[in-house]
Design an enzyme around this catalytic site. Structure first.
Site, PDB file in Angstrom:
ATOM      1  N   PHE A 129       0.843  -1.199   0.000  1.00  9.56           N
ATOM      2  CA  PHE A 129       0.000   0.000   0.000  1.00  9.56           C
ATOM      3  C   PHE A 129       0.881   1.253   0.000  1.00  9.56           C
ATOM      4  O   PHE A 129       1.900   1.296   0.690  1.00  9.56           O
ATOM      5  CB  PHE A 129      -0.929  -0.010   1.215  1.00  9.56           C
ATOM      6  CG  PHE A 129      -1.966   1.061   1.157  1.00  9.56           C
ATOM      7  CD1 PHE A 129      -3.073   0.929   0.329  1.00  9.56           C
ATOM      8  CD2 PHE A 129      -1.822   2.234   1.875  1.00  9.56           C
ATOM      9  CE1 PHE A 129      -4.030   1.937   0.237  1.00  9.56           C
ATOM     10  CE2 PHE A 129      -2.780   3.248   1.785  1.00  9.56           C
ATOM     11  CZ  PHE A 129      -3.878   3.098   0.978  1.00  9.56           C
ATOM     12  N   ASP A 206       1.330  -5.381   7.853  1.00  6.95           N
ATOM     13  CA  ASP A 206       0.182  -4.483   7.764  1.00  6.95           C
ATOM     14  C   ASP A 206      -1.055  -5.366   7.600  1.00  6.95           C
ATOM     15  O   ASP A 206      -1.164  -6.113   6.615  1.00  6.95           O
ATOM     16  CB  ASP A 206       0.366  -3.538   6.562  1.00  6.95           C
ATOM     17  CG  ASP A 206      -0.796  -2.569   6.394  1.00  6.95           C
ATOM     18  OD1 ASP A 206      -1.916  -2.877   6.843  1.00  6.95           O
ATOM     19  OD2 ASP A 206      -0.582  -1.497   5.794  1.00  6.95           O
ATOM     20  N   TYR A 231     -11.394   0.857  10.125  1.00  3.66           N
ATOM     21  CA  TYR A 231     -12.560   1.385   9.393  1.00  3.66           C
ATOM     22  C   TYR A 231     -12.989   0.479   8.249  1.00  3.66           C
ATOM     23  O   TYR A 231     -13.967   0.757   7.585  1.00  3.66           O
ATOM     24  CB  TYR A 231     -12.307   2.819   8.898  1.00  3.66           C
ATOM     25  CG  TYR A 231     -10.957   3.046   8.234  1.00  3.66           C
ATOM     26  CD1 TYR A 231     -10.676   2.566   6.969  1.00  3.66           C
ATOM     27  CD2 TYR A 231      -9.957   3.761   8.898  1.00  3.66           C
ATOM     28  CE1 TYR A 231      -9.450   2.788   6.371  1.00  3.66           C
ATOM     29  CE2 TYR A 231      -8.720   3.990   8.317  1.00  3.66           C
ATOM     30  CZ  TYR A 231      -8.472   3.494   7.050  1.00  3.66           C
ATOM     31  OH  TYR A 231      -7.254   3.709   6.476  1.00  3.66           O
ATOM     32  N   LYS A 232     -12.241  -0.602   8.015  1.00  6.23           N
ATOM     33  CA  LYS A 232     -12.639  -1.518   6.941  1.00  6.23           C
ATOM     34  C   LYS A 232     -13.514  -2.617   7.542  1.00  6.23           C
ATOM     35  O   LYS A 232     -14.670  -2.386   7.865  1.00  6.23           O
ATOM     36  CB  LYS A 232     -11.411  -2.098   6.262  1.00  6.23           C
ATOM     37  CG  LYS A 232     -10.478  -1.052   5.656  1.00  6.23           C
ATOM     38  CD  LYS A 232      -9.285  -1.740   4.999  1.00  6.23           C
ATOM     39  CE  LYS A 232      -8.192  -0.761   4.593  1.00  6.23           C
ATOM     40  NZ  LYS A 232      -8.584   0.179   3.563  1.00  6.23           N
ATOM     41  N   ARG A 381     -12.382  -2.899  -7.824  1.00  2.74           N
ATOM     42  CA  ARG A 381     -12.124  -3.673  -6.616  1.00  2.74           C
ATOM     43  C   ARG A 381     -13.456  -3.889  -5.902  1.00  2.74           C
ATOM     44  O   ARG A 381     -14.169  -2.936  -5.599  1.00  2.74           O
ATOM     45  CB  ARG A 381     -11.141  -2.902  -5.740  1.00  2.74           C
ATOM     46  CG  ARG A 381     -10.556  -3.735  -4.627  1.00  2.74           C
ATOM     47  CD  ARG A 381      -9.507  -2.956  -3.885  1.00  2.74           C
ATOM     48  NE  ARG A 381     -10.075  -1.801  -3.191  1.00  2.74           N
ATOM     49  CZ  ARG A 381      -9.506  -1.217  -2.146  1.00  2.74           C
ATOM     50  NH1 ARG A 381      -8.346  -1.656  -1.686  1.00  2.74           N
ATOM     51  NH2 ARG A 381     -10.053  -0.163  -1.570  1.00  2.74           N
TER      52      ARG A 381
HETATM   53  C1  LIG Z   1      -2.933  -1.870   3.472  1.00  2.00           C
HETATM   54  C2  LIG Z   1      -3.232  -0.484   3.941  1.00  2.00           C
HETATM   55  N1  LIG Z   1      -2.374   0.141   4.763  1.00  2.00           N
HETATM   56  C3  LIG Z   1      -2.632   1.397   5.211  1.00  2.00           C
HETATM   57  C4  LIG Z   1      -3.761   2.073   4.823  1.00  2.00           C
HETATM   58  C5  LIG Z   1      -4.050   3.487   5.218  1.00  2.00           C
HETATM   59  O1  LIG Z   1      -3.634   3.849   6.446  1.00  2.00           O
HETATM   60  P1  LIG Z   1      -4.197   5.170   7.164  1.00  2.00           P
HETATM   61  O2  LIG Z   1      -5.398   4.749   7.953  1.00  2.00           O
HETATM   62  O3  LIG Z   1      -3.079   5.633   7.989  1.00  2.00           O
HETATM   63  O4  LIG Z   1      -4.621   6.151   6.118  1.00  2.00           O
HETATM   64  C6  LIG Z   1      -4.676   1.450   3.974  1.00  2.00           C
HETATM   65  C7  LIG Z   1      -5.888   2.179   3.559  1.00  2.00           C
HETATM   66  O5  LIG Z   1      -6.678   1.798   2.775  1.00  2.00           O
HETATM   67  C8  LIG Z   1      -4.399   0.150   3.519  1.00  2.00           C
HETATM   68  O6  LIG Z   1      -5.241  -0.467   2.690  1.00  2.00           O
END
Ligand SMILES: Cc1ncc(COP(=O)(O)O)c(C=O)c1O
Length: 421
Positions: A129, A206, A231-232, A381
């Site tokens: 990401f 992650d 939030y997902k 997606r």
């Molecule tokens: C794999 C991954 N890492 C990090 C993030 C984003 O992180 P943040 O909440 O700090 O914007 C996302 C957001 O979609 C993501 O899919």
């Protein structure tokens, strides 16, 4: 049940047999005509969260004011423990809710590098990401380190063999996404963590796209560090705080690069010198966002009710069904499945590649009330979150998609991507 996946009755029968079907009623669904297939980006609002936030605002804040800090202060740990137990296969005291995924990644990556002095390389992949890649790039630039960016397969992500090929005794830190944000590839956490350890490096995962969608076994895999958002699949709402995990045995050896007062021992003594608390709490920084932390708690409680194994089983079934419909209806229209077909190697979302993916996405949303998202350069997606998505929604959504592409209805839409895709 008819075995013909292109028959709508098949989807209805799958919904009938779904052990999680009643959990859909636990969510606010005010527009039943909208088919929401973006739960891997922003989860739906649980009814319980609305009630809980009313209570936190009205009673805890509105009525009890600052006296509520007595019960708020440990909430990031309590909710961290819930996440650890129900979603991450981690032990109590290993997870805390804090900051954003990006900030947590910065804190943990920096701490890991400090713990491996003399080693000069960080490993990640080019399909990780963006925020992960940028944060690692920034850290590497600040410290004069080498960032080894593996060119990974855009569908399957990095394999253990790919990772092994770039590891050596100079690597301090290895960082990947457990489930790839674009393709949905699920990496082999156990094998890759073992390889990192064999090279003497620390492993940071992650979990944004895997927490709440696939069982994660941090302790069993010997993972050192992890971050993820809420939030997902955790349905905690836009900008809700993230979580971070530090393996118990490492906690007191690692230091956060941000020395905030929420990580300080005897915080309210207001001492002159920074002296971090023992445990994962040293990675807290400033005042935690209590509304968000409370929303995380409600989201996790709902997932715990469903059970991560049942969620995973339904996630596999939904994505399998989606892929079978895509093969039957969409392949002849120029779509390619850009997600691993082996269910053991994918998370809970599916990407379809098409040269007109952006305009198709717009038309699907605006004309057909189906909400997926678009990921550059050419991916639709589709994230049918297992806790509230019905099989018949997948059927209806793909049926509408096939119609709109057959009739080239997307041609009326602007090809310039919007500010947010
Ligand atoms: C794999 C991954 N890492 C990090 C993030 C984003 O992180 P943040 O909440 O700090 O914007 C996302 C957001 O979609 C993501 O899919």
């Amino acid at each position: 049940m008819t075995q013909d996946v292109t028959n709508r009755d098949h989807a209805l029968a799958l919904d009938e047999q779904d052990p999680l079907r009643e959990l859909r009623d636990e969510f606010v669904i005010d527009s039943p005509d909208v088919i929401y297939l973006d739960g891997n980006s922003l989860g739906r609002l649980p009814q319980a969260t609305r009630r809980r936030l009313d209570q936190v605002i009205g009673e805890e804040w509105g009525r009890d004011l600052i006296t509520s800090w007595e019960r708020w202060i440990d909430r990031p740990y309590q909710v961290g423990d819930l996440i650890a137990e129900h979603l991450l296969g981690a032990r109590p005291g290993e997870v805390v809710v804090s900051d954003s995924t990006s900030v947590n990644l910065y804190k943990l990556a920096s701490a890991a590098l400090d713990a491996r002095p003399g080693r000069r390389a960080i490993v990640t992949d080019d399909d990780n990401f963006p925020t992960d890649r940028y944060i690692l790039q920034g850290i590497a630039a600040q410290r004069g380190l080498e960032l080894r960016v593996l060119a990974s397969d855009p569908i399957h992500g990095p394999s253990p063999a790919d990772v092994a090929a770039v590891l050596d005794s100079d690597v301090a830190l290895v960082c990947f996404s457990h489930v790839a944000y674009r393709s949905g590839a699920l990496l082999d956490m156990a094998a890759i963590t073992r390889l990192a350890h064999d090279a003497g490096a620390l492993m940071l995962w992650d979990l944004c796209h895997s927490a709440g969608s696939v069982p994660v076994r941090l302790e069993a895999c010997g993972v050192d560090l992890a971050v993820g958002c809420t939030y997902k699949y955790l349905n905690a709402g836009p900008g809700a705080p993230a979580f971070l995990y530090v393996r118990r045995e490492l906690q007191d050896r690692l230091r956060s690069p941000i020395w905030g007062w929420f990580g300080q021992r005897d915080q309210f003594a207001m001492g002159l010198e920074y002296d971090p608390v023992p445990g994962v709490g040293r990675f807290q920084v400033g005042t935690p966002p209590i509304l968000g932390v409370s929303a995380v708690e409600e989201g996790v409680r709902l997932l715990a009710r469903a059970g991560i194994d049942q969620l995973r089983a339904k996630g596999v079934a939904l994505t399998d069904y989606l892929i079978r419909l895509a093969d039957a209806w969409l392949a002849p229209l120029g779509f390619e499945v850009a997600t691993p077909r082996d269910p053991q190697r994918r998370g809970s979302h599916v990407s379809l590649a098409h040269p007109e993916a952006y305009r198709i996405c717009r038309a699907w949303i605006e004309r057909y009330r189906v909400i997926p998202d678009f990921r550059a350069p050419d991916r639709l997606r589709i994230g049918p979150a297992p806790i509230y998505t019905r099989f018949v929604e997948v059927y209806d959504a793909l049926d509408r998609l096939r119609r709109l592409v057959e009739n080239k209805e997307y041609a009326e839409y602007d090809a310039t991507p919007a500010r947010v895709t």
